[in-house]
Write a protein that holds these residues in place. Structure first.
Motif, PDB file in Angstrom:
ATOM      1  N   GLY A 125       0.831  -1.203   0.000  1.00 23.48           N
ATOM      2  CA  GLY A 125       0.000   0.000   0.000  1.00 23.48           C
ATOM      3  C   GLY A 125       0.865   1.253   0.000  1.00 23.48           C
ATOM      4  O   GLY A 125       2.075   1.192   0.210  1.00 23.48           O
ATOM      5  N   PRO A 126       0.245   2.427  -0.245  1.00 20.79           N
ATOM      6  CA  PRO A 126       1.026   3.654  -0.467  1.00 20.79           C
ATOM      7  C   PRO A 126       1.863   4.102   0.733  1.00 20.79           C
ATOM      8  O   PRO A 126       2.957   4.622   0.546  1.00 20.79           O
ATOM      9  CB  PRO A 126      -0.040   4.701  -0.804  1.00 20.79           C
ATOM     10  N   VAL A 127       1.361   3.912   1.937  1.00 20.73           N
ATOM     11  CA  VAL A 127       2.084   4.417   3.109  1.00 20.73           C
ATOM     12  C   VAL A 127       3.359   3.602   3.320  1.00 20.73           C
ATOM     13  O   VAL A 127       4.470   4.152   3.402  1.00 20.73           O
ATOM     14  CB  VAL A 127       1.175   4.383   4.358  1.00 20.73           C
ATOM     15  N   ALA A 128       3.231   2.285   3.357  1.00 19.69           N
ATOM     16  CA  ALA A 128       4.414   1.442   3.539  1.00 19.69           C
ATOM     17  C   ALA A 128       5.335   1.547   2.321  1.00 19.69           C
ATOM     18  O   ALA A 128       6.561   1.466   2.451  1.00 19.69           O
ATOM     19  CB  ALA A 128       3.997  -0.006   3.782  1.00 19.69           C
ATOM     20  N   THR A 129       4.745   1.755   1.129  1.00 18.38           N
ATOM     21  CA  THR A 129       5.576   1.943  -0.063  1.00 18.38           C
ATOM     22  C   THR A 129       6.501   3.141   0.135  1.00 18.38           C
ATOM     23  O   THR A 129       7.697   3.069  -0.108  1.00 18.38           O
ATOM     24  CB  THR A 129       4.699   2.151  -1.317  1.00 18.38           C
ATOM     25  N   ARG A 130       5.950   4.247   0.623  1.00 18.24           N
ATOM     26  CA  ARG A 130       6.792   5.432   0.811  1.00 18.24           C
ATOM     27  C   ARG A 130       7.919   5.131   1.799  1.00 18.24           C
ATOM     28  O   ARG A 130       9.069   5.532   1.582  1.00 18.24           O
ATOM     29  CB  ARG A 130       5.941   6.611   1.297  1.00 18.24           C
ATOM     30  N   PHE A 131       7.601   4.421   2.878  1.00 16.10           N
ATOM     31  CA  PHE A 131       8.623   4.059   3.877  1.00 16.10           C
ATOM     32  C   PHE A 131       9.774   3.307   3.209  1.00 16.10           C
ATOM     33  O   PHE A 131      10.945   3.633   3.399  1.00 16.10           O
ATOM     34  CB  PHE A 131       7.967   3.213   4.974  1.00 16.10           C
ATOM     35  N   THR A 151      -0.717   2.764   9.448  1.00 19.16           N
ATOM     36  CA  THR A 151      -1.666   3.691   8.821  1.00 19.16           C
ATOM     37  C   THR A 151      -2.765   4.088   9.793  1.00 19.16           C
ATOM     38  O   THR A 151      -3.419   5.094   9.605  1.00 19.16           O
ATOM     39  CB  THR A 151      -2.291   3.084   7.557  1.00 19.16           C
ATOM     40  N   THR A 152      -2.997   3.245  10.814  1.00 19.46           N
ATOM     41  CA  THR A 152      -3.983   3.584  11.838  1.00 19.46           C
ATOM     42  C   THR A 152      -3.297   3.509  13.193  1.00 19.46           C
ATOM     43  O   THR A 152      -2.596   2.528  13.468  1.00 19.46           O
ATOM     44  CB  THR A 152      -5.145   2.572  11.832  1.00 19.46           C
ATOM     45  N   CYS A 153      -3.492   4.508  14.034  1.00 16.58           N
ATOM     46  CA  CYS A 153      -3.002   4.414  15.405  1.00 16.58           C
ATOM     47  C   CYS A 153      -3.988   3.529  16.160  1.00 16.58           C
ATOM     48  O   CYS A 153      -5.165   3.870  16.275  1.00 16.58           O
ATOM     49  CB  CYS A 153      -2.918   5.793  16.057  1.00 16.58           C
ATOM     50  N   GLY A 154      -3.513   2.372  16.635  1.00 17.45           N
ATOM     51  CA  GLY A 154      -4.395   1.421  17.308  1.00 17.45           C
ATOM     52  C   GLY A 154      -5.046   2.009  18.550  1.00 17.45           C
ATOM     53  O   GLY A 154      -6.207   1.758  18.833  1.00 17.45           O
ATOM     54  N   LYS A 155      -4.293   2.830  19.281  1.00 16.05           N
ATOM     55  CA  LYS A 155      -4.798   3.398  20.541  1.00 16.05           C
ATOM     56  C   LYS A 155      -5.932   4.385  20.286  1.00 16.05           C
ATOM     57  O   LYS A 155      -6.916   4.417  21.010  1.00 16.05           O
ATOM     58  CB  LYS A 155      -3.661   4.129  21.280  1.00 16.05           C
ATOM     59  N   CYS A 156      -5.771   5.238  19.253  1.00 20.80           N
ATOM     60  CA  CYS A 156      -6.733   6.330  19.016  1.00 20.80           C
ATOM     61  C   CYS A 156      -7.725   6.001  17.895  1.00 20.80           C
ATOM     62  O   CYS A 156      -8.726   6.686  17.742  1.00 20.80           O
ATOM     63  CB  CYS A 156      -5.992   7.611  18.655  1.00 20.80           C
ATOM     64  N   PHE A 157      -7.448   4.962  17.099  1.00 19.62           N
ATOM     65  CA  PHE A 157      -8.250   4.622  15.926  1.00 19.62           C
ATOM     66  C   PHE A 157      -8.433   5.840  15.026  1.00 19.62           C
ATOM     67  O   PHE A 157      -9.529   6.161  14.580  1.00 19.62           O
ATOM     68  CB  PHE A 157      -9.597   4.013  16.323  1.00 19.62           C
ATOM     69  N   VAL A 158      -7.348   6.556  14.782  1.00 22.46           N
ATOM     70  CA  VAL A 158      -7.366   7.626  13.772  1.00 22.46           C
ATOM     71  C   VAL A 158      -6.260   7.337  12.766  1.00 22.46           C
ATOM     72  O   VAL A 158      -5.296   6.628  13.069  1.00 22.46           O
ATOM     73  CB  VAL A 158      -7.159   9.044  14.365  1.00 22.46           C
ATOM     74  N   LYS A 159      -6.411   7.896  11.575  1.00 26.11           N
ATOM     75  CA  LYS A 159      -5.402   7.682  10.543  1.00 26.11           C
ATOM     76  C   LYS A 159      -4.181   8.548  10.841  1.00 26.11           C
ATOM     77  O   LYS A 159      -4.319   9.736  11.149  1.00 26.11           O
ATOM     78  CB  LYS A 159      -5.976   8.033   9.163  1.00 26.11           C
ATOM     79  N   THR A 160      -3.020   7.928  10.737  1.00 30.02           N
ATOM     80  CA  THR A 160      -1.784   8.682  10.880  1.00 30.02           C
ATOM     81  C   THR A 160      -1.569   9.409   9.563  1.00 30.02           C
ATOM     82  O   THR A 160      -1.980   8.921   8.515  1.00 30.02           O
ATOM     83  CB  THR A 160      -0.619   7.724  11.127  1.00 30.02           C
ATOM     84  N   GLU A 161      -0.979  10.586   9.606  1.00 21.92           N
ATOM     85  CA  GLU A 161      -0.821  11.288   8.330  1.00 21.92           C
ATOM     86  C   GLU A 161       0.487  12.047   8.194  1.00 21.92           C
ATOM     87  O   GLU A 161       1.013  12.180   7.111  1.00 21.92           O
ATOM     88  CB  GLU A 161      -2.018  12.215   8.089  1.00 21.92           C
ATOM     89  N   GLU A 162       1.048  12.521   9.294  1.00 23.11           N
ATOM     90  CA  GLU A 162       2.194  13.419   9.180  1.00 23.11           C
ATOM     91  C   GLU A 162       3.499  12.633   9.122  1.00 23.11           C
ATOM     92  O   GLU A 162       3.838  11.895  10.053  1.00 23.11           O
ATOM     93  CB  GLU A 162       2.201  14.372  10.390  1.00 23.11           C
ATOM     94  N   TRP A 163       4.229  12.795   8.012  1.00 24.42           N
ATOM     95  CA  TRP A 163       5.512  12.102   7.879  1.00 24.42           C
ATOM     96  C   TRP A 163       6.589  12.853   8.643  1.00 24.42           C
ATOM     97  O   TRP A 163       6.675  14.075   8.571  1.00 24.42           O
ATOM     98  CB  TRP A 163       5.908  12.002   6.403  1.00 24.42           C
ATOM     99  N   ILE A 164       7.408  12.114   9.375  1.00 32.70           N
ATOM    100  CA  ILE A 164       8.481  12.697  10.167  1.00 32.70           C
ATOM    101  C   ILE A 164       9.758  11.954   9.798  1.00 32.70           C
ATOM    102  O   ILE A 164       9.771  10.722   9.845  1.00 32.70           O
ATOM    103  CB  ILE A 164       8.235  12.459  11.689  1.00 32.70           C
ATOM    104  N   GLU A 165      10.805  12.666   9.450  1.00 30.11           N
ATOM    105  CA  GLU A 165      12.068  11.965   9.230  1.00 30.11           C
ATOM    106  C   GLU A 165      12.703  11.729  10.582  1.00 30.11           C
ATOM    107  O   GLU A 165      12.999  12.663  11.323  1.00 30.11           O
ATOM    108  CB  GLU A 165      13.014  12.785   8.336  1.00 30.11           C
ATOM    109  N   VAL A 166      12.868  10.460  10.932  1.00 29.61           N
ATOM    110  CA  VAL A 166      13.556  10.158  12.186  1.00 29.61           C
ATOM    111  C   VAL A 166      15.026   9.956  11.820  1.00 29.61           C
ATOM    112  O   VAL A 166      15.358   9.730  10.658  1.00 29.61           O
ATOM    113  CB  VAL A 166      12.966   8.915  12.890  1.00 29.61           C
ATOM    114  N   GLY A 167      15.885  10.013  12.798  1.00 29.10           N
ATOM    115  CA  GLY A 167      17.306   9.862  12.507  1.00 29.10           C
ATOM    116  C   GLY A 167      17.634   8.445  12.083  1.00 29.10           C
ATOM    117  O   GLY A 167      16.848   7.517  12.294  1.00 29.10           O
ATOM    118  N   ASN A 168      18.776   8.292  11.447  1.00 37.15           N
ATOM    119  CA  ASN A 168      19.265   6.948  11.159  1.00 37.15           C
ATOM    120  C   ASN A 168      20.009   6.374  12.363  1.00 37.15           C
ATOM    121  O   ASN A 168      20.625   5.336  12.297  1.00 37.15           O
ATOM    122  CB  ASN A 168      20.174   6.966   9.929  1.00 37.15           C
ATOM    123  N   GLU A 169      19.941   7.115  13.466  1.00 34.12           N
ATOM    124  CA  GLU A 169      20.549   6.646  14.716  1.00 34.12           C
ATOM    125  C   GLU A 169      19.485   6.565  15.790  1.00 34.12           C
ATOM    126  O   GLU A 169      18.473   7.263  15.745  1.00 34.12           O
ATOM    127  CB  GLU A 169      21.626   7.633  15.185  1.00 34.12           C
TER     128      GLU A 169
END
Ligand code: ZN
Ligand code: ZN
Lengths: 388, 155, 174
Positions: free
Chosen positions: C45-51, C78-96
Motif C-alpha cells: 500500500g502507499p504508506v508502507a511503499t513510501r517508507f 496507517t492507523t493508530c491502534g490506541k486512538c483509531f485515527v489515521k496517521t498522516e504526518e511524515w516525520i524523518e527520524v534519525g538513522n541513529e
C-alpha cells in the motif's frame, strides 16, 4: 431465545480484481470506518470484534495479528473465524451469538479477502484430505457443472435459462455501485463465453475479488437508540456436513443440497414461514455460479422442485419482480470470499432499510433471507426483518 | 506524492508430514497390495470410502467390519479439467487436461471412489460407463493414491 | 413446500459384498511427506511503499505521526491502534537511535535472513516512539549494553524492503 439482535451499521469497500493501492489492514479499516459512520458510533462503542477471512489465500498465518489496529481491535476481545466460503456467514453468526447471549452489547463483524495475493484455486484445493483426494481435486467449478447437468436432465431447463439468470444478476450489479463486475451482457454473450467445465462457462462463475465488509450488531437496548432504523436478525441456522462430495460414502447426488434443505426447513418451522415466496420479500443467496441458482431456489423452497427455471424465464427474480433474488448482483458479480457472506447480510439489511438506492426492490421489503454457502456443502442462513 | 506502489513476491514452500492414522493408513497400504478397501458402520451398515474411524451419522466407532471392493465399477459423475491450475502440492502448474470421475465400484453401491480416468476426451466419457483400476507395477507402488494410475474404460 | 425424499440406504444392502474379517488395522504409524508451495504477492500500500522507497532511494528512515496522541510510528502504521485515527504526518527520524533490547539466536532456520548466530535488536530511533526490530552487526553480544547508541548501515544495492538496511551497529566507533 436470548437478546434480540439488530444490525445498526454497515460499510463495504469497492471490490476489484487487484488492489495494489492498499494493504489488508487499510482495506479493512476503510470498511470499518464506513460502518461506524453509518451507525454514528466510534470505536469506543464497540465491545468486541469478530473478523474473518481465508488466510491461506493470502499466505499469512494469524491474519488477526496483522490487522489489529485497522480493525479497531486494539485491547479488545475478539475472534477470528474461517469456515471457507461460509466464513462471512459464520462471522455474522458468531457476532449474533455474542449479542444474543447477553454478554456483549455491541459487536463489530468484519469480513475481507484480498484475492490478488495468490492463485486462490491452489489454496482452495487444500480443503481436501492431503493423502486421499487433494492430488486430483480441482476447485469448485466441477460441483456447479454437476449441478447444472443434473438440473437440465431432470427439468426442462436449458443453457439459455442459466445464461438469463446470469444476465439478470449482471443487470442488478450495474445498479449497485459496490459491485465488482458491472457487465452489460446478453444471453448470447453468456452462451458464447468459454466452457470451463460444461455446462459451466466462464461468465457463470464468480470473479476473484478484493474487498471488505463490516457490520455492527447490537442488542435491543442500543439498537432502539441507533442512528439508522435497525434491521433485526430474527433467526439463523447453520448446517455442516462432509467437505468432500465423494468422501465418507456419499452417492447421493449433490450432498450440498441436503444441508440447505435441512437448514431451511428448521428455520422456516421455527418462524412460522409456510410459503417462503410469499413470506420473504427479498433474497440474497450465496450463488457462486449462476447454475447454482436453480437448485438453491428449490431447496430454499422458493418454488416447487423443477420450477425454478420457469421463474427465471418469467424474470420474476428481477429487482422489479415478485421474488427478487440477488438484487446486489450476487456472488457471481462480486466475490471477496471472506467478505461475501457479510455482504449478503448487509445487502439484505440495506433493502429492508429501504436504502438500497437504484437496486432497491420494487415490492415492499420487510423480510429477507441472506445465506452463505461453502466447502461443497455447508450453509449459514439468516432471517432478517424490519420488525423485532 | 509518490506514484510507485511496491509489489512484494513471497514464495512459500513448506514441507509437511501427514499422519494418515490407522484407518486411512490401512486403505493406502491396501492400495500397495492392489486392494481397494472400505469399512462398514455397525449401526447403519453404510460403507465408508476411504475408511474412517467413526460413522458421522451414527456417532459410533466403525469396528472391524472391512470390505474389499472390486477394481471394476461404473462412472456416476465426472468433470474434465482443461484450465491450467496451480497445484501447491507440486509447487507449479498441474498438467492438463485430465478427467476426474466418481466411480461406484462393484460391491459398494453406496460409496463412490474418486480418481482419474484414462479417457481424456469428454465426448467419450458417459455416466454409467464401465471402468477398471489400472495399478502401477508392484515395485513402483508407494501406498499412495498414485498407486492407481487411472481407471481405463472396459466393455 | 417441495421436499426431496431422503436417500434410503437399506434398499441397497442386498447389493453389498459380504463382510470379511480383514485384519488390516496396523499399529505402525502411516506418515507421508507432503508439500505446500505457493507464490504469494503482497501489496504494502502507499504508506508502507513510501517508507520502503525512502530507504531505497534516499537512505532515509521515515516515521509517521498520530494526530491525536502524537505517537511517531517506525515502522509506519496507517492507523493508530490506541486512538483509531489515521496517521498522516511524515516525520524523518534519525538513522541513529538507542538500543532498547537485544538477543541472539544460535540456530539457523530458512526464514532468518542470515545464518546463525543472528543478533536481533530493538532500536528506538531518534524522534520515534516505537521500537524497530532489526539485525545488529559489528557487535559482540557479550559486551553489548542496552542504551548503546546505534546507527543504520545501508546496503549498496537496495531493493525497497526492510533489508535495505543491512544492520545496525554501534554509532561513531568505526
Ligand atoms: Zn452409521
Ligand atoms: Zn494515537
Amino acid at each position: 431465545m436470548g437478546e434480540r439482535v439488530g444490525i445498526i451499521g454497515m460499510g463495504q469497500t469497492e471490490h476489484r480484481f487487484i488492489r495494489p493501492d492498499i494493504n489488508h489492514e487499510e482495506m479493512i479499516n476503510d470498511a470499518v470506518r464506513l460502518a461506524l459512520e453509518d451507525a454514528d458510533l466510534t470505536i469506543k462503542d464497540i465491545d468486541t470484534v469478530i473478523i474473518d477471512n481465508m488466510d491461506l489465500f493470502e499466505g499469512h498465518y494469524l491474519a488477526d495479528g496483522m490487522v489489529v489496529d485497522g480493525a479497531g481491535m486494539y485491547m479488545k476481545p475478539g475472534l477470528k473465524m474461517n469456515t471457507g466460503g461460509t466464513s462471512g456467514g459464520t462471522a455474522v453468526a458468531t457476532g449474533w451469538h455474542h449479542v444474543a447471549s447477553g454478554i456483549f452489547e455491541t459487536v463489530l463483524v468484519i469480513g475481507w479477502q484480498k484475492q490478488d495475493a495468490s492463485p486462490s484455486i491452489a489454496a482452495l484445493a487444500t480443503a481436501r484430505e492431503p493423502l486421499y483426494d487433494r492430488g486430483i481435486a480441482a476447485g469448485a467449478v466441477g460441483i456447479f457443472a454437476s449441478m447444472g447437468l443434473s438440473y437440465m436432465q431432470e427439468t426442462g431447463c436449458r443453457e439459455e435459462h442459466a445464461a438469463l439468470a446470469r444476465v439478470i444478476m449482471a443487470d442488478n450489479a450495474r445498479r449497485n455501485p459496490y459491485a465488482h463486475l458491472k457487465l452489460d451482457l446478453t444471453v448470447e454473450d453468456v452462451l458464447k463465453s468459454r466452457v470451463l467445465v460444461w455446462p459451466v462457462r466462464l461468465l457463470h462463475m464468480s470473479p476473484t475479488s478484493c474487498g471488505a465488509c463490516a457490520m455492527i450488531l447490537s442488542n435491543e437496548k442500543r439498537a432502539r437508540k441507533a442512528a439508522r432504523p435497525p434491521v433485526w436478525i430474527r433467526d439463523l441456522e447453520t448446517v455442516h456436513r462432509e467437505v468432500s462430495v465423494f468422501r465418507g460414502g456419499c452417492v447421493e447426488p449433490q450432498p450440498a443440497i441436503s444441508a440447505i434443505e435441512v437448514a431451511a426447513s428448521k428455520l422456516y418451522k421455527r418462524n412460522g414461514i409456510t410459503r417462503p415466496a410469499r413470506d420473504i420479500d427479498v433474497w440474497e443467496l450465496y450463488t457462486p455460479s449462476s447454475w447454482a441458482l436453480f437448485p438453491w431456489m428449490e431447496l430454499f423452497s422458493i418454488c416447487d422442485k423443477g420450477e425454478a427455471w420457469r421463474l427465471v424465464e418469467k424474470e420474476a427474480i428481477r429487482i422489479e419482480g415478485e421474488i427478487p433474488i440477488e438484487p446486489s448482483g450476487g456472488v457471481v458479480s462480486t466475490n471477496p470470499i471472506g467478505a461475501s457472506g457479510v455482504i449478503r447480510v448487509a445487502e439484505t439489511a440495506l433493502q429492508l432499510r429501504g436504502e438500497a438506492g437504484e437496486r432497491q426492490v420494487t415490492k415492499k421489503a420487510e423480510t429477507g433471507i441472506a445465506t452463505a454457502w461453502g466447502a461443497g456443502s455447508w450453509i449459514v442462513m439468516f432471517y432478517l426483518s424490519k420488525h423485532s | 506524492m509518490n506514484e510507485e506502489l511496491l509489489e512484494i513476491i513471497i514464495p512459500l514452500d513448506l514441507k509437511y508430514k501427514w499422519s494418515a492414522g490407522p484407518h486411512l493408513g490401512a486403505f493406502l497400504r491396501g492400495l500397495k497390495e492392489e486392494k481397494i478397501i472400505a469399512n462398514r458402520c455397525p449401526v447403519c451398515a453404510r460403507l465408508q470410502l476411504p475408511p474412517t474411524p467413526a460413522c458421522g451419522r451414527c456417532h459410533i466407532g466403525m469396528g472391524e467390519d472391512w470390505v474389499e471392493l472390486s477394481h471394476q465399477g461404473s462412472v456416476i459423475s465426472y468433470s474434465s479439467v482443461v484450465d491450467p491450475m496451480f497445484d501447491a502440492g507440486i509447487g507449479g502448474m498441474r498438467p492438463v487436461p485430465y478427467t476426474i470421475a466418481a466411480i461406484v465400484l462393484d460391491g459398494g453401491p453406496d460409496v463412490a471412489f474418486f480418481h482419474k480416468l484414462e479417457e481424456n476426451n469428454p465426448e467419450k466419457v458417459k455416466v454409467g460407463m464401465r471402468v477398471e483400476a489400472v495399478f502401477r507395477p508392484p515395485e513402483e507402488r508407494k501406498a499412495l493414491m498414485e498407486d492407481i494410475i487411472h481407471f481405463r474404460t472396459i466393455g | 413446500m417441495a421436499h426431496r425424499k431422503p436417500t434410503k440406504y437399506p434398499d441397497m444392502f442386498h447389493l453389498i459384498t459380504p463382510s470379511k474379517r480383514l485384519n488390516v488395522l496396523s499399529k505402525d504409524p502411516f506418515v507421508a511427506e507432503g508439500r505446500l508451495a505457493m507464490p504469494y504477492r503482497y501489496f504494502p500500500g502507499p504508506v508502507a511503499t513510501r517508507f520502503f522507497v525512502e530507504l531505497r532511494d534516499n537512505k532515509r528512515i521515515m516515521g509517521i505521526k498520530c494526530p491525536d496522541c502524537g505517537t511517531v510510528y517506525v515502522p509506519v502504521e496507517t492507523t493508530c491502534g490506541k486512538c483509531f485515527v489515521k496517521t498522516e504526518e511524515w516525520i524523518e527520524v534519525g538513522n541513529e537511535g538507542v538500543l532498547e533490547s537485544y538477543t541472539a539466536t544460535h540456530y539457523t532456520i530458512p526464514v532468518q535472513p542470515t545464518p546463525a548466530p543472528v543478533i536481533y535488536g530493538l532500536i528506538k530511533l531518534d524522534g520515534a516512539d516505537t521500537d524497530l526490530l532489526h539485525l545488529l552487526g559489528e557487535v559482540d553480544p557479550q559486551v553489548l549494553r542496552v542504551g548503546t547508541r546505534m546507527e543504520a548501515v545501508f546496503r549498496e544495492k537496495r531493493e525497497g524492503n526492510i533489508l535495505d538496511i543491512e544492520y545496525f551497529r554501534p554509532a561513531g566507533n568505526h
